[in-house]
Design a protein around this motif. Structure first.
Motif, PDB file in Angstrom:
ATOM      1  N   ARG A 153       0.828  -1.209   0.000  1.00  0.00           N
ATOM      2  CA  ARG A 153       0.000   0.000   0.000  1.00  0.00           C
ATOM      3  C   ARG A 153       0.859   1.255   0.000  1.00  0.00           C
ATOM      4  NH1 ARG A 153      -5.369  -0.783   1.063  1.00  0.00           N
ATOM      5  NH2 ARG A 153      -5.958  -2.940   1.574  1.00  0.00           N
ATOM      6  N   THR A 154       0.312   2.317  -0.597  1.00  0.00           N
ATOM      7  CA  THR A 154       0.967   3.622  -0.650  1.00  0.00           C
ATOM      8  C   THR A 154      -0.029   4.682  -0.202  1.00  0.00           C
ATOM      9  OG1 THR A 154       0.280   4.108  -2.917  1.00  0.00           O
ATOM     10  CG2 THR A 154       2.298   2.824  -2.653  1.00  0.00           C
ATOM     11  N   PRO A 155       0.430   5.922  -0.006  1.00  0.00           N
ATOM     12  CA  PRO A 155      -0.505   6.965   0.420  1.00  0.00           C
ATOM     13  C   PRO A 155      -1.614   7.252  -0.590  1.00  0.00           C
ATOM     14  CG  PRO A 155       1.751   7.623   0.877  1.00  0.00           C
ATOM     15  CD  PRO A 155       1.825   6.388   0.049  1.00  0.00           C
ATOM     16  N   TYR A 156      -1.361   6.937  -1.867  1.00  0.00           N
ATOM     17  CA  TYR A 156      -2.357   7.262  -2.892  1.00  0.00           C
ATOM     18  C   TYR A 156      -2.685   6.017  -3.721  1.00  0.00           C
ATOM     19  CZ  TYR A 156      -0.769  11.907  -1.620  1.00  0.00           C
ATOM     20  OH  TYR A 156      -0.419  13.026  -0.907  1.00  0.00           O
ATOM     21  N   GLN A 190      -4.392   0.571  12.510  1.00  0.00           N
ATOM     22  CA  GLN A 190      -3.134   1.305  12.504  1.00  0.00           C
ATOM     23  C   GLN A 190      -1.975   0.373  12.861  1.00  0.00           C
ATOM     24  OE1 GLN A 190      -3.799   4.751  15.112  1.00  0.00           O
ATOM     25  NE2 GLN A 190      -4.011   5.997  13.257  1.00  0.00           N
ATOM     26  N   VAL A 191      -0.787   0.784  12.409  1.00  0.00           N
ATOM     27  CA  VAL A 191       0.431   0.031  12.689  1.00  0.00           C
ATOM     28  C   VAL A 191       1.456   0.985  13.293  1.00  0.00           C
ATOM     29  CG1 VAL A 191       0.048  -1.675  10.881  1.00  0.00           C
ATOM     30  CG2 VAL A 191       1.288   0.435  10.339  1.00  0.00           C
ATOM     31  N   THR A 192       2.481   0.424  13.888  1.00  0.00           N
ATOM     32  CA  THR A 192       3.488   1.230  14.586  1.00  0.00           C
ATOM     33  C   THR A 192       4.686   1.494  13.680  1.00  0.00           C
ATOM     34  OG1 THR A 192       2.827   0.245  16.692  1.00  0.00           O
ATOM     35  CG2 THR A 192       4.984   1.331  16.611  1.00  0.00           C
ATOM     36  N   VAL A 193       5.150   2.742  13.674  1.00  0.00           N
ATOM     37  CA  VAL A 193       6.335   3.116  12.902  1.00  0.00           C
ATOM     38  C   VAL A 193       7.563   2.508  13.568  1.00  0.00           C
ATOM     39  CG1 VAL A 193       7.779   5.017  12.097  1.00  0.00           C
ATOM     40  CG2 VAL A 193       5.265   5.260  12.131  1.00  0.00           C
ATOM     41  N   ALA A 211       6.572  -3.343   8.092  1.00  0.00           N
ATOM     42  CA  ALA A 211       5.590  -2.743   8.997  1.00  0.00           C
ATOM     43  C   ALA A 211       4.336  -2.284   8.272  1.00  0.00           C
ATOM     44  CB  ALA A 211       6.222  -1.562   9.731  1.00  0.00           C
ATOM     45  N   GLU A 212       4.244  -2.588   6.958  1.00  0.00           N
ATOM     46  CA  GLU A 212       3.088  -2.261   6.116  1.00  0.00           C
ATOM     47  C   GLU A 212       2.989  -0.766   5.851  1.00  0.00           C
ATOM     48  OE1 GLU A 212      -0.563  -4.786   6.685  1.00  0.00           O
ATOM     49  OE2 GLU A 212       0.369  -5.081   8.672  1.00  0.00           O
ATOM     50  N   LEU A 213       4.116  -0.087   5.863  1.00  0.00           N
ATOM     51  CA  LEU A 213       4.162   1.333   5.571  1.00  0.00           C
ATOM     52  C   LEU A 213       4.942   1.563   4.282  1.00  0.00           C
ATOM     53  CD1 LEU A 213       4.834   2.536   9.221  1.00  0.00           C
ATOM     54  CD2 LEU A 213       2.668   2.710   7.963  1.00  0.00           C
ATOM     55  N   TRP A 214       4.824   2.754   3.730  1.00  0.00           N
ATOM     56  CA  TRP A 214       5.439   3.062   2.444  1.00  0.00           C
ATOM     57  C   TRP A 214       6.661   3.946   2.649  1.00  0.00           C
ATOM     58  CZ3 TRP A 214       5.943   1.579  -2.268  1.00  0.00           C
ATOM     59  CH2 TRP A 214       6.350   2.452  -3.270  1.00  0.00           C
ATOM     60  N   PRO A 238      -1.925   1.580   7.535  1.00  0.00           N
ATOM     61  CA  PRO A 238      -1.109   0.865   6.556  1.00  0.00           C
ATOM     62  C   PRO A 238      -1.112   1.582   5.206  1.00  0.00           C
ATOM     63  CG  PRO A 238      -2.437  -0.679   7.791  1.00  0.00           C
ATOM     64  CD  PRO A 238      -2.914   0.680   8.183  1.00  0.00           C
ATOM     65  N   GLY A 239       0.078   1.821   4.675  1.00  0.00           N
ATOM     66  CA  GLY A 239       0.215   2.518   3.398  1.00  0.00           C
ATOM     67  C   GLY A 239       0.685   3.952   3.535  1.00  0.00           C
TER      68      GLY A 239
END
Length: 251
Positions: A153-156, A190-193, A211-214, A238-239
């Protein structure tokens, strides 16, 4: 001789003739089968005929065809994507392999490293929208072949998360490109940075993705991460994006 006696004798003789004829037919069929199997079938199937596949690697297609023709084999030429690390316009692989025993007339496939007329550099389209990515790929003389939805996932939504071939690789004009696009931010949880400060760039990118972040930060390409935004421990959907910074490359 009585009529009944004559009838009995004729009946016996008839039965014998029938069984004798049947035996002759059975024996004839057995002999025919044996002869067919031992004499006709080997000729028909060429059971005993075999040839060894010659080694056509590193030959030109013309020389490979000549070698296979002399061996009594058929062939089919296959082109493969250009590999600059091996000689161009020669056979680089074959199937079946050299030395394999096959029947005459067997089709042998050989693969030619065809040199491209022109090489171009694949553009970096990760983080671009699908439309802009298609435009940039087309400007280089390449073709977007497939677009797949990614789990990353991404922000957009519908931004490019991955590409194949990789950015900055050199490929022939007309090469097909596959793009993966993002479904966007996931709402509802939500997930933790993670803390990536002090990590090498590649390690940091892997930890953020896990961590499922972009993470994009195209200028942070080498060295250690000196700073990150947001800070470790913050909660994101996430994203959402985490930016990383290095001393040499900025963000």
């Amino acid at each position: 001789m009585a009529r009944s006696d004559r009838g009995g004798i004729l009946s016996v003789l008839g039965d014998r003739a029938f069984w004798l004829g049947l035996v002759v037919i059975v024996v004839g069929l057995i002999v025919f089968a044996l002869l067919f199997n031992s004499a006709v079938m080997p000729i028909w199937t060429r059971h005993d005929a075999a040839v060894q596949v010659p080694d056509v690697k590193e030959l030109t297609p013309e020389d490979a065809q000549s070698a296979l023709l002399l061996a009594g084999l058929d062939w089919e030429e296959q082109e493969q994507p250009y590999n600059p690390n091996v000689p161009a316009d020669v056979v680089v692989d074959q199937s079946p392999s050299a030395g394999t025993t096959v029947k005459p007339g067997r089709r042998i496939y050989y693969y030619v490293n065809v040199s491209p007329k022109q090489l171009v550099v694949v553009p970096r389209v990760v983080s671009l929208s699908e439309g802009k990515a298609r435009e940039d790929v087309g400007d280089r003389g390449l073709v977007v072949d497939r677009v797949e939805m990614d789990t990353l996932r991404t922000p957009y939504e519908n931004t490019v998360t991955r590409q194949e071939p990789a950015a900055d690789s050199r490929v022939p004009v007309g090469t097909r490109v596959t793009l993966w696009i993002s479904p966007g931010v996931e709402s509802g949880r939500q997930v933790t940075v993670p803390n990536v400060t002090g990590m090498l760039v590649e390690e940091a990118r892997a930890a953020i993705s896990e961590a499922e972040l972009w993470v994009d930060s195209p200028r942070a390409v080498e060295g250690e991460v000196t700073r990150q935004e947001p800070a470790r421990g913050e909660r994101l959907s996430p994203g959402q994006e985490v930016r990383i910074y290095t001393e040499s490359g900025g963000d």
